[in-house]
Structure formats: C-alpha cells, structure tokens
Design a protein around this motif. Structure first.
Motif, PDB file in Angstrom:
ATOM      1  N   ILE A 184     -20.517  82.721 -81.768  1.00 27.58           N
ATOM      2  CA  ILE A 184     -20.109  83.889 -81.508  1.00 27.58           C
ATOM      3  C   ILE A 184     -18.085  84.211 -82.325  1.00 27.58           C
ATOM      4  O   ILE A 184     -18.046  85.437 -82.440  1.00 27.58           O
ATOM      5  N   TYR A 185     -17.479  83.264 -82.572  1.00 31.11           N
ATOM      6  CA  TYR A 185     -16.349  83.369 -83.178  1.00 31.11           C
ATOM      7  C   TYR A 185     -16.660  83.520 -84.868  1.00 31.11           C
ATOM      8  O   TYR A 185     -16.336  84.634 -85.621  1.00 31.11           O
ATOM      9  N   GLY A 208     -14.076  78.007 -80.105  1.00 27.07           N
ATOM     10  CA  GLY A 208     -15.268  78.943 -81.190  1.00 27.07           C
ATOM     11  C   GLY A 208     -14.531  78.579 -82.359  1.00 27.07           C
ATOM     12  O   GLY A 208     -14.969  78.768 -83.671  1.00 27.07           O
ATOM     13  N   CYS A 209     -12.721  78.791 -82.411  1.00 26.37           N
ATOM     14  CA  CYS A 209     -12.019  78.865 -83.866  1.00 26.37           C
ATOM     15  C   CYS A 209     -11.997  77.503 -84.060  1.00 26.37           C
ATOM     16  O   CYS A 209     -11.730  76.455 -83.639  1.00 26.37           O
ATOM     17  N   PRO A 210     -12.704  77.933 -85.484  1.00 29.17           N
ATOM     18  CA  PRO A 210     -12.125  75.943 -85.920  1.00 29.17           C
ATOM     19  C   PRO A 210     -10.764  75.649 -85.974  1.00 29.17           C
ATOM     20  O   PRO A 210     -10.944  74.473 -87.145  1.00 29.17           O
ATOM     21  N   ALA A 222     -14.055  82.552 -76.057  1.00 30.32           N
ATOM     22  CA  ALA A 222     -14.589  82.698 -77.401  1.00 30.32           C
ATOM     23  C   ALA A 222     -13.912  82.169 -78.847  1.00 30.32           C
ATOM     24  O   ALA A 222     -14.352  81.603 -79.569  1.00 30.32           O
ATOM     25  N   MET A 223     -13.019  83.654 -79.060  1.00 32.89           N
ATOM     26  CA  MET A 223     -12.397  83.169 -80.200  1.00 32.89           C
ATOM     27  C   MET A 223     -11.386  81.986 -80.164  1.00 32.89           C
ATOM     28  O   MET A 223     -11.254  81.766 -80.668  1.00 32.89           O
ATOM     29  N   ASP A 259     -17.930  87.150 -84.681  1.00 31.41           N
ATOM     30  CA  ASP A 259     -17.180  87.995 -84.684  1.00 31.41           C
ATOM     31  C   ASP A 259     -15.672  88.974 -85.474  1.00 31.41           C
ATOM     32  O   ASP A 259     -15.354  89.360 -85.884  1.00 31.41           O
ATOM     33  N   ILE A 260     -15.932  87.021 -86.503  1.00 32.56           N
ATOM     34  CA  ILE A 260     -14.748  87.144 -87.997  1.00 32.56           C
ATOM     35  C   ILE A 260     -15.229  88.243 -88.178  1.00 32.56           C
ATOM     36  O   ILE A 260     -14.526  88.923 -89.484  1.00 32.56           O
TER      37      ILE A 260
END
Lengths: 158, 158
Positions: B70-71, A127-129, A123-124, B74-75
């Motif tokens: 989720i991203y 889901g990272c933009p 997901a990192m 978590d950030i």
C-alpha cells in the motif's frame, strides 16, 4: 543490553537532542503516556518538544504563537534533532507530517504504537521502509525498548 | 471565473491525475463527503486514490494488500499525480504524511478543512507555507472553490 553502559551514557556529557512527536490538536487522549515518555527521554538529553507532554496544553493548541511561527519553530527543531520519537497510537495530521519531514531530513525515526483491538496503524507509517515501528504494551515496555534503541543510537552517533 | 472555460476543460482531452487524500484507518467519519468530492474531481480526469471514497473500505484498511505494498503504491501515485487534494477535517497520520511527501515531490497541495467550533487544524498544516488551505462550509462550497482552483491549475499545466 548492558544497563551499566546505559547508566554511564545517561550521566555522561553526551546530550541527545530528541524531537518527541505526539498529537496536540488531533486529540489529547494519550497525554499521560506522553508526559511519562518525555520525562524518561529527558534522562538522555534535551527533549525539544517538551511542551507536547504538558497537561495544560489542550487540543486548541499553543497560546501566544501563530500557526506559521509554530510550524517554523518545529521544522527548525526537527532539523536540529538527533532523532525523532513519535507516539503514533492516535490519528494526527501533525505527527504524520512530522514523520515524513523527519525522513526528508534524514533523521532516525522511532514510532511507538500501543496496539488496540479495534484499530490499525496507518499503512503510510506501518509500511514505510524509512521508519522503525515498535509496538508496546505499557510504559514499562516502552522504557525497555527505548533504552535499547537509545543505547544503540548513542553508540552510532558518538 | 468563466464557467464556459471550466465546462470546456471538463470535456477536453486534458486529463488531470489527482491524488485525493482522506482518512482511512484514522476514522471514516467523513466518508460521505469523500465520496462526493471524488465523484466531482473525476469530472476533471483520474482520481488515483478513488478507493478512499468507497463505503466498504472501513477503518481496518484495504484487504489483500500488505502495508508495504500500500505504501509503495501510494508513493508511486503521489509522484505521478498532477496535484493533491486533501480533506483535513479529521486527524489522520496517513494524510499528514502524504501532504509532507507531496511537498517533497514538489506537488501543488490543496487542503480542504470544514471548520468545527471545538476543533483547530494542525499548525503543521495551517502554518505550512507550501500548502494552500481552504475552509469550506459544505459540498456546494467545496465545488465552488475546487472548480476555481482546477481551472487555474489546468491553465498553468497546459
């Protein structure tokens, strides 16, 4: 896309510096596709991390360089690169780390993920933009997608 | 180290916010040790990512939250944490990414690696000057090392 434009760019004096990220110590299951990807990417310029695709580089890592030297060399390459192409089908601490660093250095990051029925991308990454994730089926599919990406990137960089 | 000091800190009103990083979609082979580590870390405060140690969280990831949510969660947790404890014995894109982000956010990052004869830790972690890597043999060894680290960190943070 125009293949004539791409062919012209491949043979022009414009040399992209590409940082290719793939698993080394995390596992070398994807070595065959890394090799093919790097060979193709080299038609657009320099692949700084060409060694990632070398068959004699095992999951024990590079010989003759200590970890600090590898780290500093790779960070310098990341900083000097025009773009990052990451193969993210295998779990890898190094690839995850490099992707985050590339974002910090304001690089364009293109992640390629070969979908497997029993696996989900982190997901990192998914889901990272700040990264673009492309699913691909096989090497031919990768070629089709990366050619389109690089054509657009070269146009923006020129 | 003084165990009296540590015992006093564990029972004081000082609550550390700890971000524990462990593999989820990269593989759940280390789930038993994650659980034990998190349970121990909770004696010092709040473990923001407590779900990483839950047995019913599989390598398919969390249910009910999309990757972007989720991203972002978590950030936000990373940013709000006092320190990051990462278990780095398994390859993981997410853990590698989180470690680099934690460095960017100027967090203290403590990586714990259980050495295996046929495996080497990524050079991007082992060679990074911004994290501290601790090799450990078993859970008892982890407890011994983390207690010492947290005692020093609490003293610095107070």
């Amino acid at each position: 896309m125009s293949w004539v434009v791409l062919f012209t760019l491949q043979r022009s004096n414009f040399m992209l510096k590409i940082y290719f990220a793939g698993s080394i110590r995390g596992g070398r299951e994807q070595i065959d596709i890394y090799q093919k990807m790097i060979t193709h990417l080299k038609t657009f310029g320099q692949v700084l991390t060409e060694h990632v695709g070398e068959a004699n580089l095992t999951d024990k890592g590079e010989k003759g360089l200590d970890d600090s030297s590898i780290y500093q060399r790779d960070i310098d390459w990341l900083k000097s690169s025009d773009m990052v192409v990451a193969e993210v089908s295998s779990p890898s601490l190094g690839v995850g780390f490099e992707i985050a660093k590339a974002i910090e250095f304001h690089k364009q990051v293109f992640c390629f993920y070969r979908k497997k029925p029993d696996q989900k991308l982190s997901a990192m990454i998914a889901g990272c933009p700040d990264v673009e994730v492309f699913e691909y089926d096989d090497f031919e599919d990768f070629i089709y997608q990366i050619n389109s990406i690089i054509k657009d990137s070269i146009t923006n960089l020129k």
